[in-house]
Design a protein around this motif. Structure first.
Motif, PDB file in Angstrom:
ATOM      1  N   GLY A 170      -3.448   0.191  -0.209  1.00  0.00           N
ATOM      2  CA  GLY A 170      -4.574   1.024   0.185  1.00  0.00           C
ATOM      3  C   GLY A 170      -4.202   2.487   0.287  1.00  0.00           C
ATOM      4  N   LYS A 171      -5.211   3.312   0.275  1.00  0.00           N
ATOM      5  CA  LYS A 171      -4.972   4.757   0.321  1.00  0.00           C
ATOM      6  C   LYS A 171      -4.401   5.203   1.657  1.00  0.00           C
ATOM      7  N   LYS A 172      -4.688   4.454   2.703  1.00  0.00           N
ATOM      8  CA  LYS A 172      -4.207   4.818   4.030  1.00  0.00           C
ATOM      9  C   LYS A 172      -2.947   4.045   4.415  1.00  0.00           C
ATOM     10  N   ASP A 173      -2.278   3.500   3.412  1.00  0.00           N
ATOM     11  CA  ASP A 173      -1.012   2.803   3.633  1.00  0.00           C
ATOM     12  C   ASP A 173      -1.164   1.708   4.683  1.00  0.00           C
ATOM     13  N   GLN A 174      -2.186   0.869   4.519  1.00  0.00           N
ATOM     14  CA  GLN A 174      -2.407  -0.218   5.466  1.00  0.00           C
ATOM     15  C   GLN A 174      -1.421  -1.353   5.216  1.00  0.00           C
ATOM     16  N   GLU A 175      -1.254  -2.217   6.227  1.00  0.00           N
ATOM     17  CA  GLU A 175      -0.190  -3.214   6.161  1.00  0.00           C
ATOM     18  C   GLU A 175      -0.646  -4.534   6.772  1.00  0.00           C
ATOM     19  N   VAL A 176      -0.096  -5.620   6.243  1.00  0.00           N
ATOM     20  CA  VAL A 176      -0.182  -6.936   6.866  1.00  0.00           C
ATOM     21  C   VAL A 176       1.247  -7.396   7.093  1.00  0.00           C
ATOM     22  N   ASP A 177       1.538  -7.830   8.315  1.00  0.00           N
ATOM     23  CA  ASP A 177       2.920  -8.093   8.706  1.00  0.00           C
ATOM     24  C   ASP A 177       3.596  -9.180   7.886  1.00  0.00           C
ATOM     25  N   ILE A 178       2.909 -10.302   7.705  1.00  0.00           N
ATOM     26  CA  ILE A 178       3.534 -11.454   7.050  1.00  0.00           C
ATOM     27  C   ILE A 178       2.525 -12.095   6.105  1.00  0.00           C
ATOM     28  N   ILE A 179       2.956 -12.352   4.874  1.00  0.00           N
ATOM     29  CA  ILE A 179       2.145 -13.088   3.903  1.00  0.00           C
ATOM     30  C   ILE A 179       2.908 -14.348   3.516  1.00  0.00           C
ATOM     31  N   ALA A 180       2.300 -15.499   3.745  1.00  0.00           N
ATOM     32  CA  ALA A 180       2.888 -16.766   3.315  1.00  0.00           C
ATOM     33  C   ALA A 180       2.213 -17.188   2.011  1.00  0.00           C
ATOM     34  N   ASP A 181       3.031 -17.529   1.036  1.00  0.00           N
ATOM     35  CA  ASP A 181       2.525 -17.971  -0.262  1.00  0.00           C
ATOM     36  C   ASP A 181       2.768 -19.476  -0.367  1.00  0.00           C
ATOM     37  N   VAL A 182       1.700 -20.253  -0.200  1.00  0.00           N
ATOM     38  CA  VAL A 182       1.806 -21.711  -0.221  1.00  0.00           C
ATOM     39  C   VAL A 182       1.319 -22.202  -1.577  1.00  0.00           C
ATOM     40  N   GLY A 183       2.214 -22.276  -2.533  1.00  0.00           N
ATOM     41  CA  GLY A 183       1.837 -22.741  -3.864  1.00  0.00           C
ATOM     42  C   GLY A 183       0.759 -21.905  -4.511  1.00  0.00           C
ATOM     43  N   GLY A 184       0.803 -20.582  -4.313  1.00  0.00           N
ATOM     44  CA  GLY A 184      -0.189 -19.688  -4.897  1.00  0.00           C
ATOM     45  C   GLY A 184      -1.353 -19.402  -3.972  1.00  0.00           C
ATOM     46  N   ARG A 185      -1.465 -20.106  -2.844  1.00  0.00           N
ATOM     47  CA  ARG A 185      -2.506 -19.867  -1.844  1.00  0.00           C
ATOM     48  C   ARG A 185      -1.929 -18.944  -0.777  1.00  0.00           C
ATOM     49  N   LEU A 186      -2.560 -17.795  -0.576  1.00  0.00           N
ATOM     50  CA  LEU A 186      -2.016 -16.754   0.289  1.00  0.00           C
ATOM     51  C   LEU A 186      -2.588 -16.846   1.697  1.00  0.00           C
ATOM     52  N   ILE A 187      -1.703 -16.732   2.688  1.00  0.00           N
ATOM     53  CA  ILE A 187      -2.110 -16.809   4.089  1.00  0.00           C
ATOM     54  C   ILE A 187      -1.533 -15.607   4.823  1.00  0.00           C
ATOM     55  N   PRO A 188      -2.390 -14.664   5.245  1.00  0.00           N
ATOM     56  CA  PRO A 188      -1.916 -13.470   5.941  1.00  0.00           C
ATOM     57  C   PRO A 188      -1.837 -13.669   7.458  1.00  0.00           C
ATOM     58  N   PHE A 189      -0.781 -13.096   8.051  1.00  0.00           N
ATOM     59  CA  PHE A 189      -0.603 -13.094   9.501  1.00  0.00           C
ATOM     60  C   PHE A 189      -0.368 -11.650   9.952  1.00  0.00           C
ATOM     61  N   GLU A 190      -1.096 -11.241  10.955  1.00  0.00           N
ATOM     62  CA  GLU A 190      -0.920  -9.905  11.522  1.00  0.00           C
ATOM     63  C   GLU A 190      -0.645 -10.051  13.015  1.00  0.00           C
ATOM     64  N   VAL A 191       0.381  -9.366  13.509  1.00  0.00           N
ATOM     65  CA  VAL A 191       0.718  -9.413  14.931  1.00  0.00           C
ATOM     66  C   VAL A 191       0.181  -8.149  15.598  1.00  0.00           C
ATOM     67  N   LYS A 192      -0.733  -8.324  16.548  1.00  0.00           N
ATOM     68  CA  LYS A 192      -1.327  -7.215  17.306  1.00  0.00           C
ATOM     69  C   LYS A 192      -1.119  -7.490  18.795  1.00  0.00           C
ATOM     70  N   TYR A 193       0.103  -7.260  19.245  1.00  0.00           N
ATOM     71  CA  TYR A 193       0.440  -7.601  20.623  1.00  0.00           C
ATOM     72  C   TYR A 193       0.239  -6.404  21.549  1.00  0.00           C
ATOM     73  N   LYS A 194      -0.965  -5.887  21.548  1.00  0.00           N
ATOM     74  CA  LYS A 194      -1.323  -4.758  22.411  1.00  0.00           C
ATOM     75  C   LYS A 194      -2.776  -4.926  22.832  1.00  0.00           C
TER      76      LYS A 194
END
Length: 484
Positions: free
Chosen positions: A387-411
């Protein structure tokens, strides 16, 4: 020969008390999730392979082997058909693998049936991979389990060893295992085998379970401070637990193993590199900045990072994607356990009072739980920036081509859509309909629908996420997928 046969067999008998009708005393009756895999191998080795149990020092590999031996003895396996040895012992290292077997059979004749060999820290012996290949290929009545604290067990001699062993990678204790080993009182919570089931729960269910789980928060903080190493987890004093952790890592791994296994001579620079990673746990690794701050050359620093990964002290995640640009990009580095940084940096309980550092520790702990729970499926993990604003997702799991994003927001107490723009952008770009956000407050638990309902996000408190991941790993009879 430096030691006589009598001296050597005396050492070996200490490690094998069952030869004389004894057992190891004070062996834990509680078993880790990985024991299920070890026990399956005992019953029916896949394709006759040996078993390789790899992982950092002091995380319970030896205990797993001794518990497996206890099971065999209970099943009536002849005691002299079971051999245990550790090559941390200098005399056993000296006689080597073939010398060890000759000594065993010279004093303890074989009985009918399968022979079981349990060999600790086998990487300390010469040409272990050739020896193991020969044993697997030609000694069909033997089942061999070995442990090691360094990845070269898996990569050295890979060509000659391919197909000869089944690998179990042992991580530090999960939060659930930590609670079990300490016998801490915990609230009664329902079992959850897969997070996807939670998308169907009602708001009242989320509110009730979130409230019931509140007592776990303080225990989770103690887990982040003590760590998932069994010895440090059982110590009453948190400062003492951190001291043990610091001594095991800095003194035994960085100063002893790195020298003995890899010939490292610049130990001070290696230690400084590790301290740098402790200060930047969960962050992007900028090799140029590291080299400048520590005044080391890039090839040296790269070698140090590789060695720290080889001894299971760190995990590395590359950015999501493919091609040479990804390989040249900055890696994200997680320590093997969230308690390592506060222990090594002498932070004590101050971690809990520092919001930024606590957030890093939670992200590290959560990644370890996800990685440990699903590594058997050969799931690949990465992080995403775009993205233009350098956005991020902490962890991406690739399960046989199926993508699962995890974001940690501990605040904060309530994570909203404004804080999840990176998750939304990733899901839109890659046509992902479900994502997970790890939150802080027990009440910040439920399903959030974004992008006009196109994307479902499950917000789940960190203490519950880690508790359920560890519990499902321990209780599962077969692997469950993260998502459907």
């Amino acid at each position: 020969m430096i030691a006589s046969s009598a001296e050597l067999i005396a050492v070996l008998r200490q490690y094998n008390p069952w030869w004389s009708g004894g057992r190891f005393q004070d062996l834990p009756t509680w078993r880790r999730a990985a024991f299920r895999e070890v026990n399956d191998w005992l019953k029916d080795p896949p394709a006759g392979r040996a078993l390789l149990l790899s992982g950092a020092r002091q995380i319970g590999k030896t205990t797993l082997l001794l518990q497996a031996i206890d099971v065999l003895l209970d099943q009536g396996v002849p005691p002299t058909n079971i051999l245990y040895a550790t090559f941390d012992h200098p005399l056993l290292k000296l006689i080597g693998l073939d010398g060890l077997l000759r000594l065993w059979r010279e004093f303890e004749p074989a009985r009918e049936g399968v022979e079981y060999l349990f060999l600790d820290e086998i990487q300390a012996t010469k040409d272990w991979q050739v020896w193991l290949k020969h044993q697997v290929d030609f000694e069909k009545r033997r089942r061999i389990a070995v442990t090691g604290s360094a990845t070269p067990l898996e990569t050295e001699g890979l060509e000659s060893g391919v197909g000869r062993w089944h690998t179990i990678r042992l991580a530090t204790l999960s939060f659930y295992e930590y609670l079990q080993i300490r016998n801490d009182p915990v609230p009664q919570l329902p079992a959850v085998s897969t997070f996807v089931d939670l998308f169907e729960k009602s708001p009242s269910w989320f509110a009730r379970i979130g409230e019931d789980s509140r007592p776990l928060t303080a225990l989770f903080y103690e887990y982040l401070l003590r760590g998932g190493f069994p010895q440090s987890a059982l110590v009453k004093s948190i400062p003492m637990a951190q001291k043990l952790l610091r001594e095991d890592i800095v003194d035994k791994v960085l100063k002893r193993d790195m020298t003995a296994l890899f010939g490292v001579r610049r130990v001070l620079e290696l230690e400084q590199t590790f301290l740098y990673l402790c200060l930047h746990d969960g962050g992007l690794l900028d090799m140029q900045t590291l080299c400048k701050n520590l005044e080391v050359k890039k090839p040296t620093a790269v070698n140090f990072i590789n060695l720290l990964e080889a001894t299971h002290l760190i995990y590395r995640l590359l950015p999501f994607g493919y091609g040479k640009e990804i390989l040249r990009a900055k890696a994200k580095v997680y320590l093997a356990d969230a308690a390592i940084a506060p222990g090594v940096l002498l932070k004590g309980k101050g971690l809990v009072e520092d919001a930024d550092e606590l957030g890093k520790a939670v992200e590290t702990a959560f990644f370890k739980h996800v990685f440990t729970r699903y590594y058997q499926r050969s799931i690949s993990f990465s992080y995403w920036r775009g993205g233009k604003k350098d956005q991020e997702v902490d962890i991406i799991a690739d399960v046989g081509g199926r993508l699962i994003p995890f974001e940690v927001k501990y605040k904060g107490s309530n994570v909203g859509s404004g804080e999840l723009k990176g998750v939304v952008e990733f899901c839109r770009e890659h046509k992902v309909r479900r994502a997970y956000v790890i939150t802080k407050d027990a009440a910040d638990f439920g399903v959030l629908r974004l992008a006009g309902g196109e994307i479902e996000v499950l917000k789940i408190p960190a203490h519950l996420a880690c508790y359920w991941l560890g519990r499902s790993e321990l209780e599962a009879t077969e692997l469950q997928e993260i998502d459907a």
